[in-house]
Motif scaffolding. Structure first.
Motif, PDB file in Angstrom:
ATOM      1  N   ALA A 186      10.360 -13.681  -5.468  1.00 52.05           N
ATOM      2  CA  ALA A 186      10.233 -14.850  -6.345  1.00 52.05           C
ATOM      3  C   ALA A 186       9.975 -14.432  -7.790  1.00 52.05           C
ATOM      4  CB  ALA A 186       9.113 -15.763  -5.844  1.00 52.05           C
ATOM      5  N   ASN A 187       9.081 -13.452  -7.992  1.00 49.65           N
ATOM      6  CA  ASN A 187       8.753 -13.022  -9.352  1.00 49.65           C
ATOM      7  C   ASN A 187       9.911 -12.297 -10.022  1.00 49.65           C
ATOM      8  OD1 ASN A 187       6.255 -14.145  -9.125  1.00 49.65           O
ATOM      9  ND2 ASN A 187       5.147 -12.233  -8.819  1.00 49.65           N
ATOM     10  N   LEU A 188      10.610 -11.444  -9.262  1.00 51.20           N
ATOM     11  CA  LEU A 188      11.772 -10.755  -9.826  1.00 51.20           C
ATOM     12  C   LEU A 188      12.871 -11.752 -10.152  1.00 51.20           C
ATOM     13  CD1 LEU A 188      11.789  -7.587  -7.596  1.00 51.20           C
ATOM     14  CD2 LEU A 188      11.935  -7.559 -10.091  1.00 51.20           C
ATOM     15  N   ASN A 189      13.046 -12.741  -9.285  1.00 48.86           N
ATOM     16  CA  ASN A 189      14.091 -13.729  -9.492  1.00 48.86           C
ATOM     17  C   ASN A 189      13.792 -14.590 -10.725  1.00 48.86           C
ATOM     18  OD1 ASN A 189      16.611 -14.679  -8.406  1.00 48.86           O
ATOM     19  ND2 ASN A 189      15.560 -16.608  -7.990  1.00 48.86           N
ATOM     20  N   GLU A 190      12.519 -14.891 -10.927  1.00 45.45           N
ATOM     21  CA  GLU A 190      12.132 -15.663 -12.119  1.00 45.45           C
ATOM     22  C   GLU A 190      12.462 -14.880 -13.390  1.00 45.45           C
ATOM     23  OE1 GLU A 190       8.203 -17.934 -13.998  1.00 45.45           O
ATOM     24  OE2 GLU A 190       7.943 -16.467 -12.375  1.00 45.45           O
ATOM     25  N   ALA A 191      12.134 -13.583 -13.394  1.00 43.99           N
ATOM     26  CA  ALA A 191      12.456 -12.734 -14.547  1.00 43.99           C
ATOM     27  C   ALA A 191      13.968 -12.657 -14.747  1.00 43.99           C
ATOM     28  CB  ALA A 191      11.878 -11.332 -14.350  1.00 43.99           C
ATOM     29  N   PHE A 192      14.695 -12.505 -13.639  1.00 45.89           N
ATOM     30  CA  PHE A 192      16.157 -12.460 -13.687  1.00 45.89           C
ATOM     31  C   PHE A 192      16.725 -13.737 -14.315  1.00 45.89           C
ATOM     32  CE2 PHE A 192      19.673 -14.383 -11.247  1.00 45.89           C
ATOM     33  CZ  PHE A 192      20.734 -13.676 -11.808  1.00 45.89           C
ATOM     34  N   ARG A 193      16.237 -14.897 -13.876  1.00 45.07           N
ATOM     35  CA  ARG A 193      16.771 -16.175 -14.375  1.00 45.07           C
ATOM     36  C   ARG A 193      16.522 -16.338 -15.869  1.00 45.07           C
ATOM     37  NH1 ARG A 193      15.322 -20.611  -9.670  1.00 45.07           N
ATOM     38  NH2 ARG A 193      17.226 -20.269  -8.453  1.00 45.07           N
ATOM     39  N   LEU A 194      15.341 -15.923 -16.306  1.00 44.22           N
ATOM     40  CA  LEU A 194      15.051 -15.990 -17.739  1.00 44.22           C
ATOM     41  C   LEU A 194      16.026 -15.119 -18.531  1.00 44.22           C
ATOM     42  CD1 LEU A 194      11.170 -15.959 -17.829  1.00 44.22           C
ATOM     43  CD2 LEU A 194      12.610 -17.525 -19.145  1.00 44.22           C
TER      44      LEU A 194
END
Length: 269
Positions: free
Chosen positions: A134-142
């Motif tokens: 979830a945290n990596l995906n949030e960084a990716f989306r940003l």
């Protein structure tokens, strides 16, 4: 015979020491000092040589990191620690960047003075358990949503050694985000030249009079040599015999541990 051919030890005024794998092996229990290292630090200071810890540690503020080292018997102060988070804060301020942080919870106070509203970059540190999907995906989306994505990584190590074995480091996650977003991360920390240069400035010694001692053939040894320093690899920490056949990096010498390096250097003074 062990002391023969130690030309690398001459004309030294200061030492840069990597911490994890040189002074101690980290671990959930607070870690364990590497035999002889606390005494070696005392001897360096007593000799009048200058000393700076040059670390990619990003799981703790410098204050807490130093507190932990002192509890393990190392006589060091915050002023003697060059670490990536403060360097990153300088860079963020210079460039008006507002970070989304994907870092260890314990590192967050280092960024207290930095505006984090409406982020326009991602700062990646050794987040350990915070490296969830979830945290990596949030960084990716940003990042993927930015016109010009900016990814700042507090180091690019592959792995490090803790008391219970090897652990994935920030570099593995940096590469994942680089690949997903087709972006090139900017590395703050070793082996970045600017980082070594600021450690040398804090040491107050020119590169040709300084020696870097570390366990990471690429980040410690290679990075320091590119700055014009001599660099030693210790056979402690994450050192593996295969490091001695590295295709690009050849240390100025191998030493079994920090204590042995200090013995040789002090004999040349």
């Amino acid at each position: 015979a062990a002391m023969a051919g130690c030309g690398w030890a001459r004309a030294v005024r200061g030492l840069l020491l990597d911490v994890s794998g040189v002074l101690y092996d980290s671990g959930a229990d607070g870690g364990v000092p590497i035999a002889g290292s606390a005494e070696a630090v005392r001897r360096i200071k007593a000799s009048g040589l200058k000393l700076q810890l040059c670390t990619n540690e990003t799981q703790a503020t410098r204050e807490n990191f130093v507190r932990k080292l002192r509890a393990l018997g190392f006589d060091v102060s915050v002023a003697e620690v060059t670490a990536p988070a403060p360097a990153a804060c300088r860079l963020l301020k210079e460039r008006g960047l507002r970070p989304h942080l994907l870092v260890h919870d314990d590192l967050v106070p280092e960024f207290a003075e930095i505006d984090k509203t409406n982020p326009n970059c991602v700062v990646l540190g050794d987040a350990a358990e915070n490296f969830t999907y979830a945290n990596l995906n949030e960084a990716f989306r940003l990042l993927i949503g930015m016109e010009k994505p900016v990814l700042i990584s507090l180091g690019k190590g592959r792995y490090y050694k803790e008391t219970d074995g090897l652990k994935l480091d920030v570099g593995a996650y940096m590469k994942a985000l680089e690949y997903a977003c087709d972006v090139q991360a900017e590395v703050v920390g070793k082996p970045a030249k600017r980082f070594f240069e600021s450690a040398l400035a804090e040491l107050g010694v020119p590169p040709e009079q300084a020696i870097m001692i570390g366990d990471d053939i690429v980040s410690d040894v290679g990075g320091a040599q590119q700055c014009g320093m001599r660099a030693l690899q210790v056979r402690t920490g994450k050192y593996r015999p295969s490091d001695e056949n590295h295709p690009e990096v050849k240390p100025d010498a191998y030493v079994n541990n920090l204590a042995e390096a200090v013995d040789i250097i002090l004999q040349q003074l």
